[in-house]
Scaffold this motif. Sequence first.
Motif, mmCIF file in Angstrom:
data_model
loop_
_atom_site.group_PDB
_atom_site.id
_atom_site.type_symbol
_atom_site.label_atom_id
_atom_site.label_comp_id
_atom_site.label_asym_id
_atom_site.label_seq_id
_atom_site.Cartn_x
_atom_site.Cartn_y
_atom_site.Cartn_z
ATOM 1 N N GLY A 227 0.833 -1.342 -0.090
ATOM 2 C CA GLY A 227 -0.075 -0.113 -0.005
ATOM 3 C C GLY A 227 0.795 1.239 -0.122
ATOM 4 N N THR A 228 1.964 1.353 0.957
ATOM 5 C CA THR A 228 2.595 2.750 1.041
ATOM 6 C C THR A 228 3.560 2.923 -0.224
ATOM 7 O OG1 THR A 228 4.178 1.348 2.496
ATOM 8 C CG2 THR A 228 2.377 2.674 3.583
ATOM 9 N N ILE A 229 3.980 1.481 -0.642
ATOM 10 C CA ILE A 229 4.916 1.757 -1.845
ATOM 11 C C ILE A 229 4.284 2.163 -2.847
ATOM 12 C CG2 ILE A 229 6.319 0.262 -3.186
ATOM 13 C CD1 ILE A 229 7.083 -1.354 -1.018
ATOM 14 N N SER A 230 3.181 1.844 -3.177
ATOM 15 C CA SER A 230 2.399 2.144 -4.323
ATOM 16 C C SER A 230 2.055 3.612 -4.248
ATOM 17 C CB SER A 230 0.858 1.223 -4.313
ATOM 18 O OG SER A 230 1.146 -0.021 -4.467
ATOM 19 N N ILE A 231 1.509 3.979 -2.905
ATOM 20 C CA ILE A 231 1.075 5.343 -2.863
ATOM 21 C C ILE A 231 2.460 6.415 -3.142
ATOM 22 C CG2 ILE A 231 0.618 7.238 -1.289
ATOM 23 C CD1 ILE A 231 -1.119 4.940 0.109
ATOM 24 N N ALA A 232 3.355 6.048 -2.536
ATOM 25 C CA ALA A 232 4.627 6.821 -2.692
ATOM 26 C C ALA A 232 5.161 6.751 -4.255
ATOM 27 C CB ALA A 232 5.855 6.131 -2.033
ATOM 28 N N CYS A 233 4.796 5.725 -5.065
ATOM 29 C CA CYS A 233 5.299 5.791 -6.371
ATOM 30 C C CYS A 233 4.284 6.760 -7.338
ATOM 31 C CB CYS A 233 5.255 4.263 -7.112
ATOM 32 S SG CYS A 233 6.750 3.267 -6.442
ATOM 33 N N ALA A 234 3.204 6.521 -6.786
ATOM 34 C CA ALA A 234 1.985 7.295 -7.466
ATOM 35 C C ALA A 234 2.524 9.047 -7.349
ATOM 36 C CB ALA A 234 0.822 7.054 -6.984
ATOM 37 N N LEU A 235 2.707 9.183 -6.109
ATOM 38 C CA LEU A 235 3.095 10.681 -5.690
ATOM 39 C C LEU A 235 4.352 11.044 -6.264
ATOM 40 C CD1 LEU A 235 2.051 10.554 -1.858
ATOM 41 C CD2 LEU A 235 0.835 11.275 -3.843
ATOM 42 N N GLY A 236 5.554 10.200 -6.431
ATOM 43 C CA GLY A 236 6.323 10.504 -7.456
ATOM 44 C C GLY A 236 6.428 10.887 -8.483
ATOM 45 N N TYR A 237 5.370 10.092 -9.286
ATOM 46 C CA TYR A 237 5.004 10.280 -10.574
ATOM 47 C C TYR A 237 4.367 11.981 -10.752
ATOM 48 C CZ TYR A 237 3.417 9.627 -15.520
ATOM 49 O OH TYR A 237 3.386 9.796 -16.839
ATOM 50 N N LEU A 238 3.553 12.046 -9.958
ATOM 51 C CA LEU A 238 2.975 13.529 -10.045
ATOM 52 C C LEU A 238 4.122 14.556 -9.816
ATOM 53 C CD1 LEU A 238 -0.173 13.136 -7.881
ATOM 54 C CD2 LEU A 238 -0.068 12.777 -10.156
ATOM 55 N N ASP A 239 4.986 14.269 -8.870
ATOM 56 C CA ASP A 239 6.087 15.337 -8.586
ATOM 57 C C ASP A 239 6.884 15.235 -10.207
ATOM 58 O OD1 ASP A 239 5.556 16.097 -6.316
ATOM 59 O OD2 ASP A 239 7.069 14.961 -5.381
ATOM 60 N N LEU A 240 7.045 14.187 -10.999
ATOM 61 C CA LEU A 240 7.902 14.164 -12.100
ATOM 62 C C LEU A 240 7.073 14.785 -13.360
ATOM 63 C CD1 LEU A 240 10.272 12.948 -13.711
ATOM 64 C CD2 LEU A 240 8.854 10.967 -14.246
ATOM 65 N N ARG A 241 5.879 14.442 -13.429
ATOM 66 C CA ARG A 241 4.987 15.000 -14.563
ATOM 67 C C ARG A 241 3.952 16.118 -14.506
ATOM 68 N NH1 ARG A 241 8.373 13.221 -18.793
ATOM 69 N NH2 ARG A 241 8.147 11.028 -19.110
ATOM 70 N N PHE A 242 3.489 16.253 -13.342
ATOM 71 C CA PHE A 242 2.282 17.076 -12.958
ATOM 72 C C PHE A 242 2.679 18.035 -11.742
ATOM 73 C CE2 PHE A 242 0.450 13.292 -15.203
ATOM 74 C CZ PHE A 242 -0.354 13.930 -15.856
ATOM 75 N N THR A 243 3.866 18.591 -12.031
ATOM 76 C CA THR A 243 4.300 19.419 -10.853
ATOM 77 C C THR A 243 3.135 21.020 -10.695
ATOM 78 O OG1 THR A 243 5.559 20.867 -12.625
ATOM 79 C CG2 THR A 243 6.734 19.246 -11.315
ATOM 80 N N GLU A 244 2.600 21.021 -11.837
ATOM 81 C CA GLU A 244 1.605 22.214 -11.863
ATOM 82 C C GLU A 244 0.260 21.929 -10.868
ATOM 83 O OE1 GLU A 244 0.276 19.562 -15.236
ATOM 84 O OE2 GLU A 244 2.298 20.162 -14.305
ATOM 85 N N LEU A 245 0.184 20.508 -10.646
ATOM 86 C CA LEU A 245 -0.776 20.212 -9.717
ATOM 87 C C LEU A 245 -0.588 21.044 -8.246
ATOM 88 C CD1 LEU A 245 -1.783 16.723 -10.273
ATOM 89 C CD2 LEU A 245 -3.286 18.482 -10.638
ATOM 90 N N GLY A 246 0.624 21.024 -8.041
ATOM 91 C CA GLY A 246 0.853 21.704 -6.521
ATOM 92 C C GLY A 246 0.200 20.980 -5.409
ATOM 93 N N TRP A 247 0.258 19.484 -5.378
ATOM 94 C CA TRP A 247 -0.293 18.836 -4.654
ATOM 95 C C TRP A 247 0.153 18.987 -2.980
ATOM 96 C CZ3 TRP A 247 1.850 14.872 -1.580
ATOM 97 C CH2 TRP A 247 3.054 14.396 -2.329
ATOM 98 N N LYS A 248 1.408 19.397 -2.916
ATOM 99 C CA LYS A 248 2.048 19.177 -1.508
ATOM 100 C C LYS A 248 1.622 20.533 -0.677
ATOM 101 C CE LYS A 248 6.131 16.851 -2.982
ATOM 102 N NZ LYS A 248 7.747 16.976 -3.102
ATOM 103 N N GLN A 249 0.988 21.524 -1.531
ATOM 104 C CA GLN A 249 0.488 22.506 -0.769
ATOM 105 C C GLN A 249 -0.979 22.311 -0.263
ATOM 106 O OE1 GLN A 249 2.244 23.035 -3.738
ATOM 107 N NE2 GLN A 249 4.176 23.406 -2.248
#
Length: 203
Positions: free
Chosen positions: A155-177
């Motif tokens: 579960g946690t590995i899958s979540i981290a890989c998904a979030l890493g991909y958002l950081d790689l390709r979708f920085t405009e989402l600004g999800w961390k804020q």
Amino acid sequence: MKLFHSHFSPFARKVMACAHVLGLVDRIELLPSAAHPVKRDGTILAHHPMAQVPTLLDDEGHALADSRVICEYLDARAGGALFPPAGPSRWTALNEQSIADGILDAALLIRYELTARDASERSVAWMDGQEAKIRSALAALDDRARGFADRVDIGTISIACALGYLDLRFTELGWKQEYPDLAAWFTSFAAHPAMEATKPPAA
């Protein structure tokens, strides 16, 4: 074992992160791939009808595709560590994997819309719908993030890989804020050796 792989595939990253945690990484040979949503890679197709990345060839040459299948196969080979036994913990981890994979499915559909279609064929409504799925999934995970603690499982590995991909390709989402508890957990989990070892090159 051999793995059709791309350093930019978040699903391939999930497989390799699991392999690192399970101590199997040295037993996997990475094979190059040219998987594409429209133009399929004939080399992978010769082994599996879906011609997708990741696809694993086991020691007997049998092909397994889909990161969920491959990760569970590797876990079984290593004696079981990342998939909890039957019970509430297992359903929690599998549900988290499903949510993470849903984020990636939506993100990749947006990515394909932007890269595999001509501009005149793109649908803004389609991309907005996929982004809405990503945001609702992130909100749900943000609500749960403080409970992830130090768990290292599918579960946690899958979540981290998904979030890493958002950081790689979708920085405009600004999800961390927008999702601070999830962001704080991810910052910590991203330092895990398995995540560091599988970090994709800068886009």
